[in-house]
Design an enzyme around this catalytic site. Structure first.
Site, mmCIF file in Angstrom:
data_model
loop_
_atom_site.group_PDB
_atom_site.id
_atom_site.type_symbol
_atom_site.label_atom_id
_atom_site.label_comp_id
_atom_site.label_asym_id
_atom_site.label_seq_id
_atom_site.Cartn_x
_atom_site.Cartn_y
_atom_site.Cartn_z
ATOM 1 N N HIS A 156 0.811 -1.219 0.000
ATOM 2 C CA HIS A 156 0.000 0.000 0.000
ATOM 3 C C HIS A 156 0.844 1.268 0.000
ATOM 4 C CE1 HIS A 156 -4.030 -1.855 0.757
ATOM 5 N NE2 HIS A 156 -3.242 -2.862 1.110
ATOM 6 N N ASP A 364 3.882 9.363 -1.099
ATOM 7 C CA ASP A 364 2.705 8.615 -0.679
ATOM 8 C C ASP A 364 2.418 7.497 -1.669
ATOM 9 O OD1 ASP A 364 0.641 8.089 1.086
ATOM 10 O OD2 ASP A 364 -0.088 10.154 1.072
#
Length: 466
Positions: A156, A364
């Protein structure tokens, strides 16, 4: 078709009707459709005797299998190797990496503990989906116990460049563990490229194609699967009337004010101080908006017992005070800083009421806040998303104002562009962004990933024929 077995550091509450977050939404739907098991840590920290216990709960055709952690496991596996070594390294912050041998030993042992808990419950035809950096050794541990199931892994967070990953202690062992999976999924194309580059420079793996790697007669599939959100559910929540927010929106309309919103976890990877500095710069270069621009910075607490997080909290508090001290008037304070968790029921209408969504992490994996901001907007009068080029979402959301989050002046000028953008252009950008967010929602993500995992053998045969 066998059951779906999901293994993640934390599990969702399967008893809830509505799930929150892309991971929970996508996975719970898949589990209910296929039947299966979700295993992981239950979130509690207990003594050694209690930590040896397993809790089993059944919700329809889905079983939850959880165990507590000991204080040592929490300190060394979770806070230690996972969040003081892997998290900073994968976010390009080698300077914040705190490596200790006992961390990696406990990380390995805790993964073995999870595998030992799960192993007796597995069936030969189960399809296993492992999630995130906490559980990189899971396939290797399950293989040790004789399980030949198809096992997939999804990361993720970002996968770093080859030179960064090679600087992680025990990276060779982590590479070996990753290559025990049948499918390795990443958020972005760039992550896939980084992994390829690392394998070429630091292994003897044969790169058969962009999607296939061969190691010791095993074929491993690699792909990018950008995670999404439950668009309809978030849009529905955002449109609900909240009296407090509606009153504030009307007050700003009368006073000709607008709101810039930023909402993220309090984490050094999010670039929160950079955002506040950019807003300060915006007020400097656009003095006409002094008294009219409100900046709402929501920073929910995160890993407060890690020094790097307490440092950034102190920096944000100081910055907020400095900006307000310099620009505030008797009836206006430019910065509102909130350091607590805000319920989604409140956050969604706040997004809808904000002219600008400022989402500028320094690094991110995806950043679902960007997609939530888009889903929350009023189609007739949508706001503008300012997005970091280092967020995984930037690969998809090209109609946002894409910026370098390290360049304070560039972000400040993007704020000026956003607040002066004509309605027609805002509407056009929003239509394109919303379509992409809808097309790649949480359900699409889990369908695409599980199709690739379940049909990997067929893809391998096709590649060999080709």
């Amino acid at each position: 078709m066998g059951r779906l077995v999901v293994i993640s550091n934390r599990t969702a509450n399967l008893g809830k009707n509505t799930q929150i977050g892309g991971l929970a939404v996508g996975i719970v739907d898949a589990l209910k459709a296929q039947g299966g098991l979700w295993a992981g840590w239950d979130g509690s920290v207990v003594d050694a005797e209690e930590a040896a216990k397993t809790k089993i709960q059944t919700h329809g055709n889905v079983t939850s299998l959880t165990t507590p952690l000991t204080s040592e496991e929490h300190e060394k596996y979770y806070l230690g190797f996972a969040n003081k070594v892997l998290w900073p390294a994968f976010h390009y912050r080698l300077d914040l990496m705190d490596y200790r041998m006992e961390f990696v030993d406990c990380y390995s042992a805790t993964n073995a503990k999870f595998a030992e808990m799960i192993s007796p419950h597995l069936r030969d035809d189960d399809v296993i989906w492992v999630h995130d950096y906490h559980l990189i050794p899971m396939a290797a541990e399950l293989r040790k116990r004789g399980h030949k199931n198809r096992i997939g892994f999804f990361l993720h967070i970002p996968f770093p460049s080859a030179d960064i990953f090679s600087a992680v202690p025990r990276h060779e062992w982590l590479r070996y563990c990753l290559l025990q999976f049948d499918l390795i999924g990443f958020q972005t194309i760039n992550d896939v490229h980084n992994f390829h580059r690392y394998l070429k420079e630091h292994s003897d793996a044969a790169i058969i194609s962009p999607e296939l790697v061969r190691v010791n007669d095993r074929t491993i599939h690699i792909g990018h699967f950008p995670i999404g959100i439950d668009v309809k559910q978030f849009a529905k929540v955002s449109a609900r009337t909240d009296d407090t927010i509606e009153l504030e929106r009307m007050r700003r309309t009368v006073l000709k004010r607008f709101q810039v919103i930023s909402a993220d976890r309090l984490d050094y990877s999010k670039g929160l101080p950079h955002r506040m500095k950019a807003f300060r710069k915006f007020l400097e270069i656009c003095p006409e908006y002094q008294g009219h621009a409100d900046y709402l910075q929501i920073a929910s607490p995160s890993r407060e017992d890690v020094t790097a997080y307490s440092d950034i909290k102190a920096e944000l508090e100081q910055l907020a005070g400095a900006v307000n001290g310099r620009f505030a008037d008797f009836n206006w304070a430019p910065v509102q800083y909130i350091n607590r968790n805000i319920p989604r029921e409140k956050l969604a209408p706040l997004f809808r009421a904000s002219l600008v969504g400022l989402v500028t992490p320094l690094r991110d994996g995806m950043n679902l806040v960007a997609k939530e901001y888009i889903a929350a907007q009023d189609n007739k009068d949508p706001g503008i998303l300012i997005l970091s080029k280092f967020a995984g979402a930037a690969e998809e959301l090209s109609e946002a104002l894409i910026v370098n989050p390290y360049d304070i002046s560039e972000v400040a000028h993007a704020l000026k562009t956003a607040v002066t953008m004509p309605l027609e252009e805002r509407q056009l950008r929003h239509r394109k962004l919303l379509k992409r967010v809808i097309d790649h929602d949480a359900q699409w993500w889990q369908r695409e990933y599980l199709h690739a995992l379940q049909h990997g053998d067929q893809h391998s045969a096709n590649e060999r024929v080709a």
